[in-house]
Design an enzyme around this catalytic site. Sequence first.
Site, short mmCIF file in Angstrom:
data_model
loop_
_atom_site.label_atom_id
_atom_site.label_comp_id
_atom_site.label_asym_id
_atom_site.label_seq_id
_atom_site.Cartn_x
_atom_site.Cartn_y
_atom_site.Cartn_z
N ASP A 1 1.02 -1.22 0.04
CA ASP A 1 0.00 -0.04 0.22
C ASP A 1 1.03 1.39 -0.12
O ASP A 1 2.13 1.17 0.25
CB ASP A 1 -0.91 -0.03 1.38
CG ASP A 1 -1.56 1.37 1.49
OD1 ASP A 1 -2.36 1.80 0.73
OD2 ASP A 1 -1.40 1.81 2.59
N ASP B 1 -0.23 5.09 0.69
CA ASP B 1 -0.59 6.02 1.93
C ASP B 1 -0.64 5.57 3.34
O ASP B 1 -1.42 4.51 3.49
CB ASP B 1 -1.92 6.66 1.61
CG ASP B 1 -1.76 7.69 0.30
OD1 ASP B 1 -0.94 8.63 0.25
OD2 ASP B 1 -2.33 7.57 -0.74
N GLU C 1 -0.95 11.16 4.90
CA GLU C 1 -2.65 11.36 4.97
C GLU C 1 -2.65 13.10 5.85
O GLU C 1 -3.13 13.91 5.29
CB GLU C 1 -3.46 10.71 5.59
CG GLU C 1 -3.57 9.37 4.91
CD GLU C 1 -4.43 9.40 3.78
OE1 GLU C 1 -4.83 10.64 3.23
OE2 GLU C 1 -4.70 8.40 3.00
N LYS D 1 -11.96 11.74 -4.41
CA LYS D 1 -13.27 12.30 -4.95
C LYS D 1 -14.47 11.90 -3.97
O LYS D 1 -15.49 12.48 -3.63
CB LYS D 1 -13.43 11.84 -6.23
CG LYS D 1 -12.48 12.48 -7.22
CD LYS D 1 -12.77 12.09 -8.82
CE LYS D 1 -12.31 10.65 -9.06
NZ LYS D 1 -10.76 10.62 -9.15
N GLU D 2 -14.24 10.38 -3.66
CA GLU D 2 -15.50 9.82 -2.84
C GLU D 2 -15.41 10.49 -1.42
O GLU D 2 -16.64 10.79 -0.78
CB GLU D 2 -15.15 8.32 -2.46
CG GLU D 2 -15.20 7.54 -4.12
CD GLU D 2 -13.72 7.70 -4.81
OE1 GLU D 2 -13.04 8.48 -4.43
OE2 GLU D 2 -13.97 6.91 -5.88
N ARG D 3 -14.31 10.91 -0.90
CA ARG D 3 -14.20 11.58 0.42
C ARG D 3 -14.96 13.15 0.14
O ARG D 3 -15.74 13.62 1.19
CB ARG D 3 -12.77 11.60 0.66
CG ARG D 3 -12.57 11.81 2.11
CD ARG D 3 -11.01 11.69 2.58
NE ARG D 3 -10.72 10.18 2.31
CZ ARG D 3 -9.44 9.67 1.85
NH1 ARG D 3 -8.50 10.74 1.55
NH2 ARG D 3 -9.38 8.83 1.73
N HIS E 1 -10.82 18.03 -7.12
CA HIS E 1 -9.90 16.99 -6.69
C HIS E 1 -8.66 16.99 -7.79
O HIS E 1 -7.61 16.60 -7.19
CB HIS E 1 -10.52 15.63 -7.13
CG HIS E 1 -9.67 14.29 -6.50
ND1 HIS E 1 -8.82 13.55 -7.56
CD2 HIS E 1 -9.25 14.29 -5.56
CE1 HIS E 1 -8.24 12.84 -6.95
NE2 HIS E 1 -8.41 12.91 -5.61
N THR F 1 -5.33 3.24 -3.19
CA THR F 1 -6.30 3.87 -3.69
C THR F 1 -6.02 5.33 -4.37
O THR F 1 -6.78 5.63 -5.18
CB THR F 1 -7.19 4.26 -2.38
OG1 THR F 1 -7.54 2.79 -2.13
CG2 THR F 1 -8.71 4.89 -2.74
N ASP G 1 -1.80 -0.63 6.03
CA ASP G 1 -1.67 0.22 7.19
C ASP G 1 -3.09 0.41 7.98
O ASP G 1 -3.11 1.15 9.05
CB ASP G 1 -1.00 1.59 6.99
CG ASP G 1 -1.88 2.63 6.64
OD1 ASP G 1 -2.43 2.37 5.37
OD2 ASP G 1 -2.26 3.60 7.16
C1 XBP Z 1 -5.49 6.19 0.69
C2 XBP Z 1 -6.53 6.95 0.21
C3 XBP Z 1 -6.64 7.96 -0.98
C4 XBP Z 1 -5.72 9.30 -0.32
C5 XBP Z 1 -6.25 10.30 -1.30
O1 XBP Z 1 -5.19 5.11 0.05
O2 XBP Z 1 -7.64 6.77 0.69
O3 XBP Z 1 -7.80 8.23 -1.00
O4 XBP Z 1 -6.14 9.63 0.88
O5 XBP Z 1 -5.82 9.89 -2.71
P1 XBP Z 1 -4.11 3.80 0.08
P2 XBP Z 1 -6.65 10.69 -3.94
O6 XBP Z 1 -3.72 3.84 1.66
O7 XBP Z 1 -4.65 2.63 -0.35
O8 XBP Z 1 -2.71 4.20 -0.53
O9 XBP Z 1 -7.17 11.86 -3.48
O10 XBP Z 1 -5.86 10.62 -4.97
O11 XBP Z 1 -7.88 9.76 -4.27
MG MG Z 2 -3.09 3.20 3.45
#
Ligand code: XBP
Ligand code: MG
Length: 272
Positions: A10, A12, A19, A55-57, A83, A124, A188
């Site tokens: 993964d 983030d 984040e 975008k969903e957020r 976004h 994601t 994570d």
């Molecule tokens: C983390 C997420 C992502 C990022 C934002 O995903 O949920 O949505 O917060 O990315 P992961 P975008 O831990 O699976 O990497 O704004 O580009 O969608």
């Molecule tokens: Mg993550």
Amino acid sequence: MPQLEAIIFDVDGTLADTERDGHRVAFNAAFADAGLDWEWSVPLYGELLRVTGGKERIRTYLAEHRPDFAPPEPLDDFVRDLHQRKTAHYTQMMRAGGIGLRPGVLRLLREAMDAGIRLAIATTTTPANVSALLSAVAVPGHYPALEHWFEVVAAGDVVPAKKPAPDIFSLALAQLGLPATACVAVEDSDNGVRSALGAGLDALLVTVSSYTQDQDLGDAALVLDGLGEPDAPPPRVLGGGCADPVAAALRDAGCVDLAVLRALHRCAAAGS
Ligand code: XBP
Ligand code: MG
């Protein structure tokens, strides 16, 4: 018993703790650009993180926190433009080296690559965000740029459903051409755990990040507070079904190295 052939990471929270000081800040900068008085505080962002995908957020925030706000029509275009601004801010911050890799990540990637273990990403986040993050990491001169260490980068909107759905890990496996039993996954978050396990990745290591340390992650094979480094205090074991079988390898290395991942892989294979 299948050999360990690849590690799927993964991004983030796992490769880097992006984040709070990365994505959140970039969302707020995009809101300010658009003349919106929205401010995602650290705790509010923690709540919104249950929804994966930027975008969903934004859509969830509108529905739950701004019910009176009338967005310009069509809503899809409004969210997409906002976004895109967020991605521009985020990639600029990352390219400038705004957030480095978590301790132990580069060491483990290098050890795996040197041993011929294949590397992949299942995330994601938007693909440009992954490139920007990795592009800022300095690697020793005889190695290619970090982005090229990953044979597969499965990221963003390329699958029908984002985490916690298994789609993105399944895509990474398909692109690697490997069964889940030949891989270890590193995550994570609880959404990531559900996604990886859903794709059959039982050899799942979780390294908790600042937003996920209180989540229920016990379904993973091993939960640690980080990968650790040989010259630092060893990672703390927080749980997981393979914690005992892996303990000796972890004690010997004092950090997560390939021997620990192989022990984890063996344990998960024995249990499945
Ligand atoms: C983390 C997420 C992502 C990022 C934002 O995903 O949920 O949505 O917060 O990315 P992961 P975008 O831990 O699976 O990497 O704004 O580009 O969608
Ligand atoms: Mg993550």
